[in-house]
Design an enzyme around this catalytic site. Structure first.
Site, mmCIF file in Angstrom:
data_model
loop_
_atom_site.group_PDB
_atom_site.id
_atom_site.type_symbol
_atom_site.label_atom_id
_atom_site.label_comp_id
_atom_site.label_asym_id
_atom_site.label_seq_id
_atom_site.Cartn_x
_atom_site.Cartn_y
_atom_site.Cartn_z
ATOM 1 N N CYS A 207 0.826 -1.244 -0.087
ATOM 2 C CA CYS A 207 0.023 -0.005 -0.027
ATOM 3 C C CYS A 207 0.950 1.265 -0.124
ATOM 4 C CB CYS A 207 -1.055 -0.050 1.392
ATOM 5 S SG CYS A 207 -2.430 1.099 1.045
ATOM 6 N N GLU B 252 -1.800 -8.759 3.938
ATOM 7 C CA GLU B 252 -1.758 -8.841 5.304
ATOM 8 C C GLU B 252 -2.871 -9.240 5.860
ATOM 9 O OE1 GLU B 252 -3.019 -4.871 5.362
ATOM 10 O OE2 GLU B 252 -1.605 -5.979 4.062
ATOM 11 N N HIS C 185 -3.703 -5.390 0.215
ATOM 12 C CA HIS C 185 -3.535 -5.578 1.441
ATOM 13 C C HIS C 185 -3.596 -7.166 1.891
ATOM 14 C CE1 HIS C 185 -3.385 -1.461 3.455
ATOM 15 N NE2 HIS C 185 -4.104 -1.252 2.544
#
Length: 257
Positions: free
Chosen positions: A112, A222, A220
């Site tokens: 990001c 994660e 994203h």
């Protein structure tokens, strides 16, 4: 092999009369469970840090996302309040860290804000408020108080054939989340596009002729690393690169002895 160390960027925040250097837990969890590495937070003190010494001690670098944006003065943009908030202490730390990690062949995963930092660090520029561009999708998070809805996987991105990520995922489309209002505008000449959204927005890049894994993604991974295959795959690839670097360092040190 024991968990190799990975340097993780930090945001500078003011809270309860203290200045904090911090990273969101999701990134740290993903580093441990998805990549199998030991995340080490790097305080954002800019040129007060010996980044060469740091990179001699770790086997990877991970740049997190953030609410803050790269300061536009670093790429000739409009430094207005509307394009903020900013975190110049982080900029002063991550941009030279990116350049040094690439130069030294230390594996790099940028997420990001991280992909935007990569592009600016290597001479590119950023577009702001991309949802206002004619023909652009709205890449911002859906309006919700629930993080699972804000980070919902909802957008296809196309992986470029023959790219680094094609070697990770295979060519074609994968589904990702989308939580950003800035994106790559002028691509750094040192980067190549790895993936794009349906509207042409750059969603992933890699360093040309990199000595090691050096990838930035605009989404994203994660957040869903423990439940989404594509999210897990990119962290696993990063972890494998980190372990390969650690093994090579160990081999070189053993040979020298």
């Amino acid at each position: 092999m024991l968990q190799p160390l990975v340097a993780v960027s930090t945001d500078v925040r003011q809270f309860e009369n203290y200045t904090w250097h911090a990273a969101p837990q999701q990134y740290l969890e993903a580093a441990i469970s998805g990549a199998g590495v030991f995340p080490v937070l790097v305080p954002s003190f800019g040129d007060r840090l010996d980044l060469d010494e740091l990179l001699s001690s770790v086997d990877g670098v991970m740049l997190t996302g953030s609410k803050s944006n790269v300061h536009p003065s670093l790429y000739g943009g409009d430094a207005s309040e509307a394009n903020g908030p900013y975190d110049e202490a982080r900029d002063a730390t991550t941009l030279p860290l990116i350049r040094k990690a690439i130069e030294r062949g230390v594996p790099l995963l940028a997420i990001c804000r991280g992909i935007q930092e990569m592009n600016v660090a290597l001479g590119g520029s950023l577009a702001t408020e991309i949802q206002d561009r004619p023909g652009s999708l709205d890449h911002r998070a859906p309006a919700s108080d629930r993080q699972d809805e804000r980070f919902a996987i909802r957008q296809p991105v196309s992986i470029k054939p023959g790219s680094c990520l094609a070697g990770v995922f295979g060519a074609g489309d994968i589904m990702v989340n989308s939580v950003h209002r800035q994106a790559v505008e002028r691509l750094s000449p040192k980067l190549q596009v790895e993936a794009v959204a349906e509207d042409g927005t750059v969603e992933a890049v890699s360093v040309k002729d990199a000595r090691a894994f050096a990838v930035g993604v605009q989404w994203h991974p994660e957040y869903w690393v423990n439940s989404d295959s594509a999210s897990a795959t990119i962290f696993r690839a990063f972890g494998d690169a980190v372990r390969a670097h650690a093994g090579a360092r160990l081999g070189a040190r053993t040979a020298a002895e």
